[in-house]
Design an enzyme around this catalytic site. Structure first.
Site, PDB file in Angstrom:
ATOM      1  N   GLU A   1      -9.354   4.203  -3.124  1.00  0.00           N
ATOM      2  CA  GLU A   1      -9.694   2.780  -3.251  1.00  0.00           C
ATOM      3  C   GLU A   1     -11.184   2.556  -3.499  1.00  0.00           C
ATOM      4  O   GLU A   1     -11.579   1.553  -4.080  1.00  0.00           O
ATOM      5  CB  GLU A   1      -9.294   2.026  -1.974  1.00  0.00           C
TER       6      GLU A   1
ATOM      7  N   HIS B   1       3.208  27.367  -0.141  1.00  0.00           N
ATOM      8  CA  HIS B   1       4.514  27.804  -0.635  1.00  0.00           C
ATOM      9  C   HIS B   1       5.150  26.762  -1.552  1.00  0.00           C
ATOM     10  O   HIS B   1       6.339  26.798  -1.800  1.00  0.00           O
ATOM     11  CB  HIS B   1       5.423  28.132   0.552  1.00  0.00           C
TER      12      HIS B   1
ATOM     13  N   LYS C   1      -1.173  -7.676  -5.240  1.00  0.00           N
ATOM     14  CA  LYS C   1      -0.948  -8.728  -4.233  1.00  0.00           C
ATOM     15  C   LYS C   1      -0.743 -10.074  -4.927  1.00  0.00           C
ATOM     16  O   LYS C   1       0.124 -10.855  -4.547  1.00  0.00           O
ATOM     17  CB  LYS C   1      -2.144  -8.822  -3.264  1.00  0.00           C
TER      18      LYS C   1
HETATM   19  O1  PA5 Z   1      -9.454  -1.009   2.273  1.00  0.00           O
HETATM   20  C1  PA5 Z   1      -9.003  -2.123   2.082  1.00  0.00           C
HETATM   21  O2  PA5 Z   1      -9.725  -3.146   1.973  1.00  0.00           O
HETATM   22  C2  PA5 Z   1      -7.497  -2.344   1.966  1.00  0.00           C
HETATM   23  O3  PA5 Z   1      -6.814  -1.141   2.085  1.00  0.00           O
HETATM   24  C3  PA5 Z   1      -7.028  -3.312   3.063  1.00  0.00           C
HETATM   25  O4  PA5 Z   1      -7.350  -2.774   4.313  1.00  0.00           O
HETATM   26  C4  PA5 Z   1      -5.516  -3.567   2.971  1.00  0.00           C
HETATM   27  O5  PA5 Z   1      -5.187  -4.047   1.697  1.00  0.00           O
HETATM   28  C5  PA5 Z   1      -5.088  -4.596   4.026  1.00  0.00           C
HETATM   29  O6  PA5 Z   1      -5.799  -5.799   3.864  1.00  0.00           O
HETATM   30  P1  PA5 Z   1      -5.880  -6.882   5.017  1.00  0.00           P
HETATM   31  O7  PA5 Z   1      -6.537  -6.257   6.195  1.00  0.00           O
HETATM   32  O8  PA5 Z   1      -6.707  -7.988   4.432  1.00  0.00           O
HETATM   33  O9  PA5 Z   1      -4.480  -7.321   5.306  1.00  0.00           O
END
Ligand code: PA5
Length: 373
Positions: free
Chosen positions: A251, A272, A365
């Site tokens: 990410e 393996h 989203k």
């Molecule tokens: O690293 C990030 O920002 C994402 O992985 C969020 O943590 C994830 O999408 C969850 O978002 P939220 O905490 O707003 O529900």
């Protein structure tokens, strides 16, 4: 901890622009994780009264906690912390409902935005379950909300219902939040010494130069067509830590048509299976191996002998970077966490992308939102 950067690669870290790039990283306003808040007494006190915690979160809102709870729990006894909200699988949710039915349970909903579908839906379903056995007043002892200080539906709910809440700081994004109440409350419930973890994390933050050396080698790997990084560990208990790494790097770095694709192997199991590919498949990979130096038992010595053998066998086809840690405890893992925070964010700076946004995640989203209205 120390890194063997050059033993199984032909590359050398390029430190020429280190100061400049460090400054660029620090100019982002989402670097709140570079300061460790050690004021965790409320978290520890709250954790003491919890028999079973159901964490409802996804991505950065659960992955760090899952990694550490898994790492420090006995795999053969039921855990005091279970996870939901990261799947829309009805089978899983039904089993969970059954599991918590007769137990003294606390829900910990964790969402910075408060709008993530998986979390909202799971919370709705599990709260209905709790309402079957607790009164409105009693619910206050069974729901904890971890969210933004002012924004979002969950904050409104805290204010309306009077639920216990913890704050996710403004300047810390999801995947950089596991050393805030997001990760610390579940970890404390699971019996992890979070003060020791934070003291290790402070040490890790001192590894700026080391993290940059690693980021620099990664970037050179990319230019040598090594576009996949395989995180590898030789202890079963690292399984979810490697998942956490995949999320952190994926990410942070994978955007604007660039970045290294992170994957993982737990060995010796995967020697393996994927080991074949790493030895002889498309030469697009390099490995980052976490090696634990402590060799208390004969089997640890054999395990480390396997690491050396594998890195030697792969060398030439799949180069390796070795990260040595002395032992597995809260201190060493805290240090590893902040080292990787620095490494991932510095890597993003080297790829000239914003380390702290995730527009690709937001894209899916918003597609869901369109379909749900
Ligand atoms: O690293 C990030 O920002 C994402 O992985 C969020 O943590 C994830 O999408 C969850 O978002 P939220 O905490 O707003 O529900």
């Amino acid at each position: 901890m120390n890194l063997e950067l050059e033993k199984y690669t032909k590359l050398k870290p390029d430190m020429k622009d280190y100061e400049h790039n460090l400054e660029r990283l620090k100019s982002y306003d989402m670097t709140g994780w570079m300061e460790i808040d050690e004021n965790v007494d409320d978290i520890i006190e709250t954790a003491k009264n919890i028999d079973l915690l159901v964490v409802i979160g996804i991505g950065g809102s659960y992955m760090g906690a899952k990694a550490l709870v898994n790492m420090f729990s006995n795999p053969f006894t039921p855990s005091k912390v279970v996870f939901a909200g990261y799947t829309l699988d009805s089978h899983y949710l039904n089993q969970l409902k059954e599991y918590i039915k007769d137990k003294n349970v606390v829900l910990n909903v964790i969402s910075k935005s408060g709008t993530t579908l998986e979390i909202k839906k799971t919370y709705e379903i599990l709260k209905e379950e709790l309402k079957k056995k607790y009164s409105k007043e009693e619910l206050k002892d069974h729901i904890i909300i971890t969210t933004d200080k002012v924004n979002g539906e969950l904050r409104k709910e805290v204010e309306k219902e009077g639920y216990k809440s913890f704050i996710i700081p403004d300047n810390i994004g999801g995947r950089y939040s596991c050393l805030t109440p997001v990760g610390l409350l579940p970890m404390a419930v699971a019996g992890i010494d979070i003060k020791r973890l934070l003291s290790g994390a402070k040490k890790g933050l001192k590894h700026e130069k080391l993290a940059y050396s690693y980021a620099s080698i990664r970037k050179q790997m990319y230019y040598n067509a090594k576009v996949v990084e395989n995180f590898s560990a030789y202890q079963e208990r690292f399984t979810y830590f490697l998942e956490w790494l995949k999320q952190l790097f994926g990410e942070t770095e994978g955007k604007q048509l660039t970045g290294i694709f992170p994957t993982s192997t737990i060995n010796t199991r995967d020697l393996h299976s994927l080991g074949q590919f790493l030895q002889e498949g498309t030469p697009c990979m390099f490995e980052t191996v976490i090696k634990v130096e402590k060799e208390n038992e004969e089997i640890d010595k054999i395990n480390n002998l396997v690491i050396d053998s594998v890195s030697t066998a792969h060398y030439g086809h799949t180069p390796s970077i070795i990260i040595n840690i002395k032992d597995i405890n809260e201190e060493s893992i805290g240090e590893l966490i902040t080292f990787f925070y620095l490494a991932a964010s510095m890597s993003a700076v080297l790829f000239v992308v914003n380390p702290f946004d995730q527009p690709g995640v937001e894209a899916y989203k918003s597609e869901i939102k369109k379909r749900l209205v």
